[in-house]
Write an enzyme that holds these catalytic residues in place. Structure first.
Site, short mmCIF file in Angstrom:
data_model
loop_
_atom_site.label_atom_id
_atom_site.label_comp_id
_atom_site.label_asym_id
_atom_site.label_seq_id
_atom_site.Cartn_x
_atom_site.Cartn_y
_atom_site.Cartn_z
CG ASP A 330 34.32 39.00 23.90
OD1 ASP A 330 33.39 38.33 23.42
OD2 ASP A 330 34.94 39.86 23.26
CB THR A 720 55.26 53.07 66.57
OG1 THR A 720 53.98 53.05 67.23
CG2 THR A 720 56.12 54.13 67.23
#
Length: 884
Positions: A330, A720
């Site tokens: 816009d 892990t």
């Protein structure tokens, strides 16, 4: 009656009244009740609020989650309880994290839920009543005055100095002066329908009344809201890519499981053992930690964006903004300041002057044609500024904490010009006695003032040149017209001024006046907009402007921004309307090279976005008005402005709080940072996952015991590796990302580079881990549980080193400072520490079948794990040389 398709602006007041069975005294109470029953309340359907439970359930709507749920069910059927618990926990954790982030975003974006629940004054049975706007029906006589919101779509029957601000629908903040006469032109844009007033727009000044011709969903704003329910919202780029990725993973897992199951059957393995084997392979192949890692990475991106004035309402939109190849922006308030400013003055004999400074304040000056500030105003310039001040209804004053203004934008801009002339407006009023003010009337289309100065009666007026020019002598009309045409061609809004001595205060006997001059006004660019557009273009992102403004004004702004060069790159809403009769392919071809879309209707914005998508673009659309909502929904990423309407905010996936295009450019940058981090996480998870599959498959083919059990694979994937992948999500971005072109819309997450790195790193991890297993079992004759403990530790160490490789796909890990991500060190140490502790915790060590690793063995395994860094550094070095 109440048909939106009727062009009410073409109808006379009498025709409108007749078609709606209405009269100036209003409807009867009985007739109004019947029409309310027939047409329903004058209200838009309220948006469906998202409950926290709905947001929570939406977190499960992902193919990757479906795969994990399937794996969990199979684990439960196989009575692998620990596996099932692990998988279920990770699914729930992912859902909780995603829900919390999106719920927070919904609260940040919370706003008023209705645009039409307002009070209105109407006339019924000849009496003026105050009613809820919902009670208005077609044919009602609705009264308007300054400050009120228009409660329904009205065909105006009376307009006294009536101006309405229609930015909600047209995107333009300049108030529209209203008239009552029928308009002859067909297919007028909303901003040009000057005898209409539309629902939820605001009366800036004046009074008037009109007949309600449309209510509720039949109003212009209702049509826009209704269009949002048509079709599905476009999926963000990340969702599209992750859906494709999840499908590929699902197919790959199924193929690998079936293949290894067949090998097991061929080797005569018992059915249950084959089933457990397939569970183990599935667990190793599925990146269980990926959903949580993605959610964390997107949440981090969300917080980083928030610091740069971008609120993300839907998590995938974080990355989506970085994927865009086209931004349809816009103009008003986004690229410009949404503050009219006088930039040029043209006088009959003194030539032109430049006015510096922007916005509604007095900071700036008036300069001559050599760029020098004018210290002493020439008499003609003083008279011109005085005329602008006297024929003015605005207020602009300086206070301790800044500038304060009220009134029409044009009037305020003219007062700012007075301050820039080196004086206050009050200074221009000295020695002047105002006799009579002539306010703006739709019938006259100008405003003016009678005043006494030096004992003589004067009249000063301002308005559109086509009105003011009628009061000028013939010899001045031509020059004034030529100057005005040139200014309009340069994108200025032009106001004309005239003044002269008069015999009395009767407008009908107004004599010929002298041309005082012209002002050229423009909504100036935001200072940072030019650089932001430049950054987007350097990043390969095209920017186009969509506006309700005049084509000449739009082109002028586009040229300043570097968006367009000539009028061939501009198309108007009217021209677009004629194209609608052609097929979609022809429209797409016509729009391919357009950079500016001017005077477009609300629903045309959606058509423009669809054309961009047809051309292969990932599209982001900005907007703040209700007129932008359909386009926001149709786009891949909808960006609403913080000052915008509720409808726009509810439709968009991103809200820019400062209404600034520069923040959108910053969002593109953060989106690319986030995507890069997502790739790093996927690279880590998939490469270790492929290594785990090979580590299970190769022993099976060779007739050896499997090195890792299903629960051990889950531990590696979720704990892990999970700790490290979350740490990886905090990696700072590479500033060079905005110098690269955007990803191609059809590009997979797995490009050539990632595939090479995944398989090379997976091969290295497999060779090291399987070689160690083979040596321990076949040559050392080590007991399986002890050997599995060592291989588990080796895999954790390989993950620890490999996460450092994953910090960049191209740069050496030794060139990336740890200050870019201090958490990566914490993650590596924490992952290693948690795994070591697991061997000492009763119950957990039994579940994982772990034993403590001796220090001398740990050092040997550490030395073996270092090899993956050496190999991947060599790969980056060779790849970099070949690329250069």
């Amino acid at each position: 009656m109440n048909k939106v398709s009727t062009a009410w602006y073409n109808q006379s007041i009498e025709e409108t009244a007749s078609q709606n069975a209405a009269a100036p005294d209003g409807l009867s109470a009985a007739e109004a009740a019947e029409r309310l029953r027939q047409h329903g309340p004058n209200a838009l359907p309220p948006p469906k609020a998202k409950s926290i439970w709905r947001i929570f359930l939406m977190q499960f709507l992902s193919p990757l989650i479906y795969v994990l749920i399937g794996a969990g069910i199979l684990s439960a059927i196989a009575r692998e309880v620990s596996d099932a618990i692990f998988i279920t926990a990770i699914i729930v954790i992912n859902a909780v994290l995603g829900t919390w982030q999106e719920w927070q975003a919904e609260n940040s974006a919370a706003a008023l839920k209705s645009l039409v629940t307002i009070k209105a004054h109407i006339k019924r049975d000849g009496q003026v009543l105050e009613v809820d706007a919902e009670q208005i029906v077609p044919g009602d006589v609705v009264l308007l005055e300054s400050g009120v919101k228009v409660p329904a779509d009205l065909r105006l029957a009376e307009a006294r100095e009536l101006s309405v601000e229609e930015a909600l629908l047209t995107g333009e903040s300049q108030a529209v002066t209203k008239t009552t006469e029928p308009l002859a032109d067909k297919d007028l844009a909303l901003g040009d329908q000057t005898n209409m007033a539309f629902t939820a727009t605001t009366v800036v000044k004046g009074r008037g009344w009109g007949y309600a011709v449309a209510t509720g969903t039949n109003t212009e704003i209702g049509r826009i809201a209704g269009s949002l329910s048509e079709g599905k919202a476009e999926k963000p780029p990340l969702i599209q890519r992750m859906d494709a990725f999840s499908r590929k993973i699902s197919i790959a897992v199924l193929v690998v499981c079936v293949l290894l199951g067949f090998i097991g059957w061929y080797r005569g393995m018992p059915v249950m053992e084959i089933f457990f084997l397939m569970i183990a392979v599935g667990v190793s192949a599925i990146p269980e930690g990926l959903p949580v890692a993605l959610t964390v990475a997107l949440s981090i991106g969300t917080r980083r964006m928030a610091k740069r004035n971008v609120i993300v309402r839907r998590l995938p939109a974080v990355e989506g903004l970085g994927s865009c190849t086209m931004i349809a922006s816009d103009k008003t308030g986004t690229l410009t300041m949404d503050q009219q400013s006088v930039k040029k003055i043209v006088l009959p004999d003194e030539g032109s002057f430049t006015v510096t400074g922007e916005g509604y304040d007095g900071d700036g000056s008036i300069q001559d044609d050599k760029g020098q500030d004018i210290k002493e105003l020439p008499e003609s310039l003083h008279a011109f500024v005085q005329a602008a001040v006297l024929s003015n209804e605005g207020v602009l004053r300086k206070k301790q904490d800044g500038w304060e203004h009220t009134g029409d934008a044009m009037d305020v801009a003219l007062l700012a010009m007075a301050y820039k002339a080196g004086k206050s407006p009050d200074d221009f009023k000295k020695d002047v006695e105002v006799i009579q003010v002539v306010p703006y009337e739709s019938e006259n289309k100008f405003s003016g003032v009678y005043y006494k100065q030096g004992g003589e009666l004067w009249f000063a007026m301002k308005g559109a040149l086509e009105i003011v020019i009628k009061k000028l002598p013939e010899e001045e009309q031509k020059k004034a017209h030529e100057e005005s045409e040139q200014m309009a061609a340069d994108g200025y809004r032009v106001l004309a001024f005239a003044r002269g001595k008069v015999p009395d205060t009767k407008l009908e006997s107004l004599p010929v006046l002298q041309w005082a001059g012209l002002t050229g006004l423009i909504d100036p660019l935001r200072p940072e907009a030019i650089q932001a557009v430049k950054e987007c273009k350097e990043a390969g992102v095209s920017v186009v402007m969509i506006t309700g403004d005049h084509p000449a004004t739009a082109l002028f702004i586009a040229k300043e921004l570097g968006l367009a060069d000539n009028k061939e790159q501009v198309i108007t809403g009217k021209e677009l309307g004629t194209l609608e009769q052609q097929d979609a392919q022809a429209i797409d071809q016509k729009l391919k090279d357009k950079k500016v879309y001017a005077r477009v209707a609300p629903l045309q914005k959606k058509r423009i976005v669809e054309s961009m998508k047809n051309q292969g673009h990932f599209v982001a659309v900005t907007g703040d008005g209700a007129n932008d909502a359909p386009a926001l929904k149709a786009a891949h990423i909808g960006i609403a402005m913080g000052s915008g309407t509720d409808l726009a905010k509810e439709t968009a996936s991103i809200i820019v709080t400062d209404n600034n295009f520069a923040s959108i450019a910053a969002g593109v940058e953060e989106g690319r940072f986030t995507y890069d981090n997502l790739r790093k996480i996927i690279y880590l998870l998939i490469s270790t996952g492929v290594a785990e599959i090979l580590l299970v498959a190769i022993p099976l083919i060779m007739g050896l015991p499997i090195p890792l059990l299903a629960v051990q694979l889950l531990w590696l994937n979720l704990v892990t590796n999970g700790i490290q992948e979350i740490a990886l999500a905090f990696e700072k971005g590479d500033m060079a990302v905005m110098k690269k072109p955007p990803r191609k819309p059809g590009e997979s997450i797995f490009d050539g580079l990632m595939l090479q790195e995944v398989f090379i790193s997976a091969a290295v991890m497999t060779i090291i881990a399987f070689g160690t297993w083979y040596y321990l079992v076949e040559f050392q004759g080590m007991e399986a549980r002890h050997a599995r403990t060592d291989v588990m530790m080796l895999m954790v160490l390989l993950q620890n080193f490999h996460v450092l490789n994953c910090r960049s796909e191209t740069r050496s890990l030794f060139r990336i400072p740890f200050s870019n991500n201090k958490l990566i060190v914490v993650g590596v140490l924490l992952a290693q520490g948690v795994h070591i502790l697991a061997a000492y915790i009763p119950g957990l060590n039994t579940t994982l079948q772990l034993e403590p690793v001796r220090p001398n063995e740990w050092l040997i395994l550490l030395a073996l794990a270092c090899c993956i860094v050496v190999v991947m550094e060599l790969f980056k070095l060779i790849k970099g040389k070949n690329t250069n």
